[in-house]
Structures are given as structure tokens and as C-alpha cells.
Design a protein around this motif. Structure first.
Motif, short mmCIF file in Angstrom:
data_model
loop_
_atom_site.label_atom_id
_atom_site.label_comp_id
_atom_site.label_asym_id
_atom_site.label_seq_id
_atom_site.Cartn_x
_atom_site.Cartn_y
_atom_site.Cartn_z
N MET A 13 0.83 -1.21 0.00
CA MET A 13 0.00 0.00 0.00
C MET A 13 0.86 1.26 0.00
O MET A 13 0.62 2.20 -0.75
CB MET A 13 -0.93 -0.02 1.21
N LEU A 14 1.90 1.26 0.84
CA LEU A 14 2.80 2.42 0.89
C LEU A 14 3.52 2.60 -0.44
O LEU A 14 3.59 3.72 -0.98
CB LEU A 14 3.82 2.23 2.00
N ALA A 15 4.06 1.52 -0.97
CA ALA A 15 4.83 1.61 -2.21
C ALA A 15 3.97 2.09 -3.38
O ALA A 15 4.36 3.00 -4.12
CB ALA A 15 5.46 0.25 -2.53
N GLU A 16 2.80 1.50 -3.53
CA GLU A 16 1.93 1.90 -4.63
C GLU A 16 1.43 3.32 -4.45
O GLU A 16 1.31 4.08 -5.42
CB GLU A 16 0.75 0.92 -4.74
N GLY A 17 1.15 3.70 -3.18
CA GLY A 17 0.69 5.05 -2.92
C GLY A 17 1.74 6.10 -3.26
O GLY A 17 1.43 7.16 -3.81
N MET A 18 2.99 5.81 -2.95
CA MET A 18 4.05 6.77 -3.26
C MET A 18 4.36 6.79 -4.76
O MET A 18 4.70 7.83 -5.31
CB MET A 18 5.30 6.45 -2.45
N LYS A 19 4.22 5.66 -5.43
CA LYS A 19 4.38 5.64 -6.89
C LYS A 19 3.34 6.53 -7.55
O LYS A 19 3.64 7.28 -8.48
CB LYS A 19 4.25 4.20 -7.41
N ASN A 33 -7.56 -0.17 2.94
CA ASN A 33 -6.77 -0.51 1.76
C ASN A 33 -7.59 -1.14 0.64
O ASN A 33 -7.05 -1.54 -0.37
CB ASN A 33 -5.60 -1.43 2.13
N ARG A 34 -8.87 -1.23 0.82
CA ARG A 34 -9.77 -1.57 -0.29
C ARG A 34 -11.16 -1.02 0.04
O ARG A 34 -11.43 -0.60 1.17
CB ARG A 34 -9.82 -3.08 -0.55
N VAL A 35 -12.02 -1.02 -0.94
CA VAL A 35 -13.32 -0.36 -0.81
C VAL A 35 -14.30 -1.25 -0.04
O VAL A 35 -14.50 -2.42 -0.38
CB VAL A 35 -13.90 -0.01 -2.19
N PHE A 36 -14.90 -0.67 1.00
CA PHE A 36 -15.99 -1.30 1.73
C PHE A 36 -17.17 -0.34 1.69
O PHE A 36 -17.01 0.86 1.93
CB PHE A 36 -15.61 -1.58 3.19
N SER A 37 -18.35 -0.87 1.41
CA SER A 37 -19.54 -0.03 1.36
C SER A 37 -20.76 -0.87 1.68
O SER A 37 -20.75 -2.10 1.51
CB SER A 37 -19.69 0.62 -0.02
N PRO A 38 -21.84 -0.24 2.14
CA PRO A 38 -23.07 -1.00 2.44
C PRO A 38 -23.61 -1.64 1.16
O PRO A 38 -23.62 -1.02 0.09
CB PRO A 38 -24.02 0.08 2.97
N GLY A 39 -24.04 -2.87 1.27
CA GLY A 39 -24.66 -3.55 0.15
C GLY A 39 -26.06 -3.98 0.50
O GLY A 39 -26.55 -3.69 1.60
#
Length: 391
Positions: A23-29, A175-181
Motif C-alpha cells: 500500500m505504501l509503495a503503490e501510494g508513493m508511486k 486498503n480496499r473499498v468497503f460499502s453497504p450492500g
């Protein structure tokens, strides 16, 4: 900015730490920084040993081979490189770059507390204490730290032998999408996974077998709740295959027909489990952060958790709190009964009350936005690098 991330070796099969490093690496990229991830490769670990011998082969790869590689590789890097340790448990490597711009991310100090005999529920062997002392000696040479909670930052001050130049706190972001379903659609999916009908809902727990997750306590609270009323909603536990202690707690419950384990669930199954649950039960004894609290709230599921930091930091005013499980066995039954009353309160919400707490949870979950978290971390990284060369 060029950033070198130190990460746990993949051959140890950790779950959360490699995910955090990624997550850190991709975010900084994404923020246009040049990024590399450095971690030990398996050389001696690949030999066909088992048990303690296998562990020692891994130590050779991590603490003898890898440091030699780092010393060679760092000589060719520009002076504006920032070295980032994605976990303070990588402390033995901090000495390799202690005189270069660096920062250490801190998650939880439970292993350090155990090594200091501060946790009665989790005793540490002599060799384990020596290993934690090695880690502590290593990260204490760090100058800059970022903790995932105020509780962790407080623990850092206790265990860090020197005075850090900088100690910041940045909450984790989802680090990933959570939403009411749609609850009915979600329950249909989980019904197939659990192989029992769950149309009317269920109580959910998500977590591993680590001692602090208190999965046995989940079963004890559920059994006390079922004993106190007529409702027959099942309990669904998602995580690793049950430990021996958890199996014993399960077999001691009168409600085994309604307790279901889903092992090694996919991300899609976990997301649907949150969306379909009537309540999320998370009576952890301790945490560094407590990801599932935010995940459940972001999915529209009311949360019941322990009245201890950092659970209180993460849950804020949107969670329902119960006391920490007592160590003394004679008090556990009373604790479970008291916690069951809180569960019963949540399970008996009318539609208006439930929607109120769902909205409150969603609002609280918005605090843990990954983009915002990464923006804050990037700002700290840049500031550390700038101030290092201005000294």
C-alpha cells in the motif's frame, strides 16, 4: 524523492505487513516518487528443514545475508534517498541506515509487552525475549517514527531507549473499498459459504487465531446471548481454521448447530459478510489498530468492541463497548453475560435506531480514508528528508 521500503520477507507468509508495504509503495508511486522494496530472499530457508531448524535458516537469510546485500546496494544510491521501515519489527536492520534519512512505521508493541511480562495471557519464552530485545535495540536507533494509533505512539515512547527526533501518528486508511450492500443479497452469498440459511441475519466476527483476537470470547459472548433470549440468529466466524482452544469453546457451547466457521475467505466473501451481518462482534484483548472495526462500519454494520485503546480510538462514538475479558476464569461467565446485554441491545434496534447507528458508523469510517492517510505520510516523508539535510 527516491524511497526504499524495507519489508518482511515474502517466504514468511505474513498477511498484513506485506499488504501494508505494498500500500505504501503503490501510494508513493502514484504520487510520482521513485520506489523500491527491499526484503530478504530465501537462500538458506529453501533447504528442506523443518521446525526450529527451518526458522534458523530464515534468520540467516534475514540477519546475515540480507544486511550484506543492503550495505552493497546502498552505496550506489543518491544522497536524497529516504529509507522506510514498514514495521518496527524490522528493527535489526535500522542500524544499516541510521545515519541516512529514514523513518520507521510502528504497528503494535504487543510482542514487546509480552517479552516484558506485561501480558499474562501471552507468555514469551527465553529465546523469544532475546529476539524481542534484539528488535528493540534495533528500532531504538531510529530517529523518525510514524505510529498507526495514539496507543502505539505511547508504547513507542516506553520501549524506545533513545528520544526520537520525530514521532508522528497517522491512522491507517482502508486498503480496499468497503460499502453497504443489499443485506439480503449478501446473506444469500454467505449462506452458500456457510451452508446454513442466514436470510434473517447473523452475528459476525472476523479475525485470526492470535491470542489477542479473543475468538474464544466471541463464542462465550454468543452463548451467553443465546441463553438470555429466544432469538436464534447464528454466529459466523471468518478467519483461520479454528485453534485448539477455539474448538474447545465451540464444543462447550450448547449452540454448536448455529456457530459456523468460514476459513480462508476471499475478499469478496468478507465484504459480503460485513454487509449482511446484523452486528459485528470484536472483543479483542489488544490491537495495534483494529482494521475490522472500520471495515464493518464502512459496510453499514454496527460494531461491538472492547473498551480499550486503540479500539476506542478507531470506534470513536460510533461503536458499542464492552469490558476487556478478565483473566480470572471465575469472572469470565459474568463478563460474557454483561457483554451479551450489549449485543442484545444492538440486535433489538428498530429500523430507525439501526439506521441511526449505521449512519454514525459510516461517518466515523470516513476518517480512515487511504488517500488522506497516504497524503499525510508523504508530507512527513518529505519533511524528514528536507530537515535531515538542513541540519
Amino acid at each position: 524523492m527516491k524511497i526504499i521500503f524495507f519489508a518482511h520477507p515474502l517466504f514468511l507468509n505474513h498477511q498484513s505487513m506485506p499488504r501494508f508495504a505494498k500500500m505504501l509503495a503503490e501510494g508513493m508511486k502514484e504520487r510520482n516518487h521513485e520506489v523500491e522494496i527491499w526484503s530478504p530472499r530465501e537462500y538458506f530457508y529453501r533447504f528442506p528443514f523443518t521446525g526450529n531448524m527451518k526458522k534458523w535458516m530464515g534468520y540467516i537469510d534475514q540477519y546475515i545475508i540480507f544486511p550484506m546485500q543492503v550495505r552493497r546496494k546502498k552505496t550506489g544510491l543518491c544522497s536524497s534517498t529516504l529509507f522506510v521501515f514498514t514495521d518496527h519489527a524490522l528493527g535489526p536492520w535500522v542500524n544499516l541506515v541510521k545515519d541516512r534519512p529514514h523513518v520507521v512505521h510502528c504497528h503494535d508493541f504487543l510482542a514487546q509487552h509480552s517479552a516484558e511480562n506485561n501480558i499474562a495471557e501471552n507468555r514469551t519464552s527465553w529465546t523469544g525475549k532475546q529476539y524481542q530485545a534484539l528488535i528493540r535495540k534495533g528500532f531504538s536507533k531510529g530517529k523518525n517514527f510514524i505510529s498507526v494509533s495514539e496507543r502505539t505512539r505511547k508504547d513507542l515512547a516506553k520501549f524506545c531507549k533513545g528520544v526520537p527526533l520525530r514521532s508522528e501518528m497517522v491512522y491507517n486508511g482502508l486498503n480496499r473499498v468497503f460499502s453497504p450492500g443489499d443485506p439480503l443479497e449478501a446473506r444469500a452469498i454467505i449462506s452458500r459459504e456457510a451452508n446454513i440459511p442466514l436470510r434473517n441475519g447473523y452475528i459476525l466476527h472476523v479475525g485470526g487465531n492470535q491470542w489477542y483476537k479473543n475468538r474464544t470470547g466471541v463464542v462465550e459472548i454468543y452463548s451467553a446471548w443465546r441463553n438470555s433470549q429466544r432469538e436464534r440468529l447464528p454466529l459466523v466466524l471468518i478467519g483461520q481454521s479454528p485453534s485448539e482452544d477455539l474448538i474447545k469453546a465451540y464444543e462447550a457451547s450448547p449452540f454448536t448447530d448455529d456457530i459456523v466457521f468460514i476459513n480462508s475467505a476471499s475478499d469478496e466473501v468478507v465484504s459480503n459478510a460485513y454487509a449482511g451481518a446484523k452486528a459485528f462482534l470484536f472483543p479483542s484483548l489488544a490491537e495495534g489498530f483494529g482494521w475490522p472495526i472500520v471495515e464493518a462500519m464502512a459496510s453499514g454494520c454496527p460494531v461491538i468492541t472492547t473498551n480499550e485503546a486503540p479500539m476506542t480510538e478507531v470506534g470513536g462514538e460510533a461503536a458499542f463497548y464492552i469490558p476487556k475479558k478478565p483473566l480470572i476464569g471465575s469472572k469470565v461467565e459474568l463478563w460474557a453475560c454483561d457483554a451479551a446485554e450489549v449485543v442484545n441491545k444492538v440486535m433489538n434496534f428498530n429500523q430507525e435506531e439501526r439506521q441511526f447507528w449505521i449512519e454514525k458508523g459510516l461517518k466515523n469510517a470516513y476518517r480512515f480514508d487511504q488517500a488522506k492517510s497516504l497524503d499525510n505520510i508523504e508530507m512527513i516523508y518529505s519533511d524528514i528528508l528536507q530537515k535531515f539535510w538542513s541540519l
